[in-house]
Each structure stands twice: as C-alpha cells, then as structure tokens.
Design a protein around this motif. Structure first.
Motif, PDB file in Angstrom:
ATOM      1  N   MET A   1       1.291 -10.510   5.939  1.00 28.15           N
ATOM      2  CA  MET A   1       2.378  -9.548   5.929  1.00 28.15           C
ATOM      3  C   MET A   1       1.934  -8.295   5.163  1.00 28.15           C
ATOM      4  O   MET A   1       1.351  -8.394   4.095  1.00 28.15           O
ATOM      5  N   SER A   2       2.229  -7.133   5.686  1.00 29.25           N
ATOM      6  CA  SER A   2       1.832  -5.872   5.061  1.00 29.25           C
ATOM      7  C   SER A   2       2.972  -5.296   4.231  1.00 29.25           C
ATOM      8  O   SER A   2       4.119  -5.274   4.659  1.00 29.25           O
ATOM      9  N   PHE A   3       2.642  -4.840   3.042  1.00 31.47           N
ATOM     10  CA  PHE A   3       3.606  -4.206   2.155  1.00 31.47           C
ATOM     11  C   PHE A   3       3.254  -2.737   1.963  1.00 31.47           C
ATOM     12  O   PHE A   3       3.533  -2.155   0.930  1.00 31.47           O
ATOM     13  N   SER A   4       2.587  -2.112   2.946  1.00 32.72           N
ATOM     14  CA  SER A   4       2.095  -0.746   2.789  1.00 32.72           C
ATOM     15  C   SER A   4       3.199   0.226   2.407  1.00 32.72           C
ATOM     16  O   SER A   4       2.995   1.116   1.601  1.00 32.72           O
ATOM     17  N   GLY A   5       4.384   0.074   2.977  1.00 35.94           N
ATOM     18  CA  GLY A   5       5.500   0.931   2.598  1.00 35.94           C
ATOM     19  C   GLY A   5       5.910   0.708   1.157  1.00 35.94           C
ATOM     20  O   GLY A   5       6.510   1.573   0.530  1.00 35.94           O
ATOM     21  N   VAL A  77      -6.734   3.747  -5.047  1.00 37.04           N
ATOM     22  CA  VAL A  77      -6.622   2.334  -4.661  1.00 37.04           C
ATOM     23  C   VAL A  77      -5.385   2.122  -3.780  1.00 37.04           C
ATOM     24  O   VAL A  77      -5.422   1.327  -2.831  1.00 37.04           O
ATOM     25  N   CYS A  78      -4.312   2.841  -4.050  1.00 34.51           N
ATOM     26  CA  CYS A  78      -3.125   2.736  -3.186  1.00 34.51           C
ATOM     27  C   CYS A  78      -3.443   3.219  -1.775  1.00 34.51           C
ATOM     28  O   CYS A  78      -3.051   2.583  -0.788  1.00 34.51           O
ATOM     29  N   PHE A  79      -4.160   4.316  -1.670  1.00 37.34           N
ATOM     30  CA  PHE A  79      -4.571   4.834  -0.367  1.00 37.34           C
ATOM     31  C   PHE A  79      -5.471   3.817   0.342  1.00 37.34           C
ATOM     32  O   PHE A  79      -5.262   3.487   1.507  1.00 37.34           O
ATOM     33  N   TYR A  80      -6.448   3.301  -0.385  1.00 36.86           N
ATOM     34  CA  TYR A  80      -7.373   2.319   0.177  1.00 36.86           C
ATOM     35  C   TYR A  80      -6.619   1.084   0.691  1.00 36.86           C
ATOM     36  O   TYR A  80      -6.842   0.627   1.818  1.00 36.86           O
ATOM     37  N   LEU A  81      -5.746   0.548  -0.153  1.00 39.82           N
ATOM     38  CA  LEU A  81      -5.000  -0.650   0.233  1.00 39.82           C
ATOM     39  C   LEU A  81      -4.127  -0.405   1.455  1.00 39.82           C
ATOM     40  O   LEU A  81      -3.991  -1.276   2.319  1.00 39.82           O
ATOM     41  N   THR A  82      -3.554   0.785   1.532  1.00 39.87           N
ATOM     42  CA  THR A  82      -2.699   1.122   2.667  1.00 39.87           C
ATOM     43  C   THR A  82      -3.512   1.287   3.948  1.00 39.87           C
ATOM     44  O   THR A  82      -3.170   0.715   4.987  1.00 39.87           O
ATOM     45  N   GLN A  89       2.529  -8.316  -2.054  1.00 41.57           N
ATOM     46  CA  GLN A  89       3.551  -8.256  -3.099  1.00 41.57           C
ATOM     47  C   GLN A  89       2.939  -8.067  -4.492  1.00 41.57           C
ATOM     48  O   GLN A  89       3.487  -7.321  -5.306  1.00 41.57           O
ATOM     49  N   LEU A  90       1.832  -8.718  -4.786  1.00 44.50           N
ATOM     50  CA  LEU A  90       1.205  -8.561  -6.095  1.00 44.50           C
ATOM     51  C   LEU A  90       0.722  -7.123  -6.302  1.00 44.50           C
ATOM     52  O   LEU A  90       0.857  -6.567  -7.396  1.00 44.50           O
ATOM     53  N   TRP A  96       4.021  -0.945  -9.637  1.00 45.76           N
ATOM     54  CA  TRP A  96       5.198  -0.629 -10.432  1.00 45.76           C
ATOM     55  C   TRP A  96       4.951  -0.822 -11.927  1.00 45.76           C
ATOM     56  O   TRP A  96       5.447  -0.036 -12.744  1.00 45.76           O
ATOM     57  N   VAL A  97       4.198  -1.837 -12.285  1.00 43.09           N
ATOM     58  CA  VAL A  97       3.845  -2.036 -13.697  1.00 43.09           C
ATOM     59  C   VAL A  97       3.029  -0.838 -14.192  1.00 43.09           C
ATOM     60  O   VAL A  97       3.281  -0.300 -15.277  1.00 43.09           O
ATOM     61  N   PHE A  98       2.068  -0.399 -13.381  1.00 39.95           N
ATOM     62  CA  PHE A  98       1.262   0.767 -13.739  1.00 39.95           C
ATOM     63  C   PHE A  98       2.150   1.990 -13.957  1.00 39.95           C
ATOM     64  O   PHE A  98       2.087   2.640 -15.001  1.00 39.95           O
TER      65      PHE A  98
END
Length: 141
Positions: A1-5, A77-82, A89-90, A96-98
């Motif tokens: 499952m993708s959480f990109s959004g 890293v957010c761009f890469y992951l997306t 979820q992690l 969000w913690v960051f």
C-alpha cells in the motif's frame, strides 16, 4: 500500500515552518534595528550583522540557517520515497516526528533558547529523519 500522499502535509508543514521563522527573523531584526538605531549600511557582511545585532534578535537568523541543513535531507528523502512509491505508515510517522520536533526546535531557538532543550528536539527530529533515510537505503539494495 502506498502512503505517498501522506508525505505531502509534512512537507508543506516544514515549508510553512520555514516561512514562519523567516517572518519572525524580520520582525525581530527590524524591531531591534529601529530600537537601537542600527545603520543598515554597516551590515555589509554576516560578521557585521552579528556585531550590530547580537544575541536573541539574531536567534531567528541562526534558526533559518538551521532550516537549510537537515531539512534538505528531509525534502530529498520524501521526494525519493514518493517517486519510488516506498512511502509507508512508518515513513509518514517519522516525517511527522521530524516536522514536530523541528517546530519545537525552532520555537525554543527563537524564544528562550536553552541549548539542551533545543538539542533534545534536534536529536529526536534527526533520529526520525535517519530512520527514513536508512529504510529508504535498505529498500533500494
């Protein structure tokens, strides 16, 4: 499952935090300059600005510089992951913690500026970021 959004709001929140610190920087700096009749013409180099605007009024400028350091890795890293559809979820929780602890770090830095409090917020945000980076790396190998 993708959480990109799921990374869009943390990224936008980080950008908003940077904007808020930038506004605080100008409010504090201009207020100090008006109160102390600082001549802008004498602020040609960063060391001049530090000499003319010492201490607390310079803290937001220092914090804005901090927001151009590790947050760059966060955006990358957010761009890469997306792009590689690896957001889960992690990753969203870590994002969000960051952002949350970077906001706490900025709040401390721009107000009462107790170094150990600021350092703890920095450390916790950094751990969340490095978890994202290491997980991205492990998924790539």
């Amino acid at each position: 499952m993708s959480f990109s959004g799921g990374l869009a709001l943390p990224i936008a929140s980080m950008m908003l935090l940077t904007l808020i610190v930038w506004v605080v920087l100008f409010i504090k700096r201009i207020g100090f300059m008006q109160t102390h009749q600082v001549d802008v013409a004498e602020m040609k180099a960063p060391e001049d600005t530090r000499r003319l605007i010492p201490g607390a009024p310079s803290a937001p400028a220092d914090n804005l510089n901090n927001l151009s350091e590790l947050p760059i890795v966060f955006y990358a890293v957010c761009f890469y992951l997306t792009v590689f559809t690896q957001v889960d979820q992690l990753h969203v929780i870590c994002a969000w913690v960051f952002v949350g602890f970077r906001a706490v770090h900025s709040l401390i830095h721009c107000t009462y500026n107790t170094v150990m409090h600021r350092f703890m917020a920095y450390l916790l945000s950094s751990i969340a970021l490095w978890v994202m980076v290491v997980r991205a790396f492990l998924a790539a190998v």
